[in-house]
Design a protein around this motif. Structure first.
Motif, PDB file in Angstrom:
ATOM      1  N   UNK A  42       0.826  -1.215   0.000  1.00  0.00           N
ATOM      2  CA  UNK A  42       0.000   0.000   0.000  1.00  0.00           C
ATOM      3  C   UNK A  42       0.857   1.260   0.000  1.00  0.00           C
ATOM      4  N   UNK A  43       1.857   1.330   0.879  1.00  0.00           N
ATOM      5  CA  UNK A  43       2.699   2.523   0.966  1.00  0.00           C
ATOM      6  C   UNK A  43       4.093   2.300   0.383  1.00  0.00           C
ATOM      7  N   UNK A  44       4.598   1.082   0.491  1.00  0.00           N
ATOM      8  CA  UNK A  44       5.973   0.810   0.065  1.00  0.00           C
ATOM      9  C   UNK A  44       5.951  -0.067  -1.189  1.00  0.00           C
ATOM     10  N   UNK A  45       6.313   0.533  -2.303  1.00  0.00           N
ATOM     11  CA  UNK A  45       6.311  -0.179  -3.585  1.00  0.00           C
ATOM     12  C   UNK A  45       7.224   0.559  -4.551  1.00  0.00           C
ATOM     13  N   UNK A  46       7.571  -0.100  -5.617  1.00  0.00           N
ATOM     14  CA  UNK A  46       8.388   0.519  -6.663  1.00  0.00           C
ATOM     15  C   UNK A  46       7.462   1.155  -7.692  1.00  0.00           C
TER      16      UNK A  46
END
Length: 271
Positions: free
Chosen positions: A46-50
């Motif tokens: 949800x918040x941490x992605x590439x």
């Protein structure tokens, strides 16, 4: 003293909570527009992605969104201008001559569900060979925005002192001259508010565009269907398209928010 401080803190916490509830879907939409399909479905991303720009690239390369933006802008802009041309004199006449029963009739026309106008509009425009034309969309969208323009501007004109019109008439202006040269410049905040409301209603209108548009005049809300199929929904492309639809209106609203506030409150207090 401590009780007042606790109430003060509770007040701000409540404001933050309510603001977050309303802003969260918008934040989710923006984040999802930079995610892959797998990342959107994953709770851990949800918040941490590439981030990826592939969704925005597909929106413009595969679906010709520039054409849809152009269609939406033309329809919204022209329908708003025509609504102002018809709505401003109507609002002035209602305010000047206290014809509040006409205002009530206009309100009834706005309360009636838009779907009740859809079949008559389609039959009329089909007989005139105007389906899939800007004319059909502009006239139908103007029907949605015109009551808003009139109702907002009635209060704006009622807030103006009668002495302004009388002074203009004494100086040699006709009624039409006083309306155009003196009164209209004084209700600019209300005009901006009414214009923006009408533009937004047209920009986001789905129902009339679904029936009256075609391949040549397809607008942005209808173009969203391109990301939905029987087997799956392209959530990344859908969110990217939603961001593209939302941001022009958001930017315009932020630029003219000072006029919107004064326009909405015009006529609330007379003196």
């Amino acid at each position: 003293m401590k009780k007042a401080k606790r109430m003060h803190i509770f007040y701000y916490v409540l404001i933050i909570l309510i603001t977050f509830i309303f802003i969260f879907p918008f934040i989710w939409m923006i984040l999802a527009s930079f995610k892959t399909q797998a990342q959107i479905m994953s709770k851990s991303s949800f918040l941490f992605f590439e981030p990826t720009f592939a969704n925005f690239q597909s929106v413009f390369k595969e679906y010709d969104f520039l054409g849809f933006i152009f269609n939406s802008f033309i329809v919204a802009f022209v329908s708003t201008i025509l609504g102002l041309i018809l709505g401003l004199p109507a609002a002035f006449a209602i305010a000047k001559y206290k014809q509040h029963h006409l205002g009530f009739i206009i309100l009834i026309a706005r309360i009636i569900p838009g779907i009740s106008f859809m079949i008559p509009w389609f039959i009329i425009f089909s007989k005139m060979n105007l389906v899939d034309s800007y004319t059909a969309l502009i006239l139908s969208h103007m029907l949605v925005g015109l009551p808003f323009i009139i109702w907002i501007m009635i209060s704006s004109f009622e807030s103006l002192p009668q002495e302004l019109e009388d002074a203009a008439r004494i100086d040699g202006c006709t009624l039409q001259g006083a309306f155009i040269r003196v009164l209209l410049p004084l209700v600019t905040p209300g005009m901006i508010t009414a214009s923006l409301m009408s533009f937004i209603l047209s920009w986001n209108n789905f129902m009339f565009a679904l029936v009256l548009s075609g391949d040549k005049t397809k607008t942005l809300p209808i173009a969203i269907f391109n990301f939905m199929s029987y087997s799956e929904i392209n959530w990344g492309g859908l969110m990217a398209a939603a961001v593209i639809i939302t941001f022009p209106i958001l930017i315009i609203s932020l630029l003219v928010q000072r006029y919107i506030i004064s326009g909405v409150t015009a006529g609330a207090v007379k003196g």
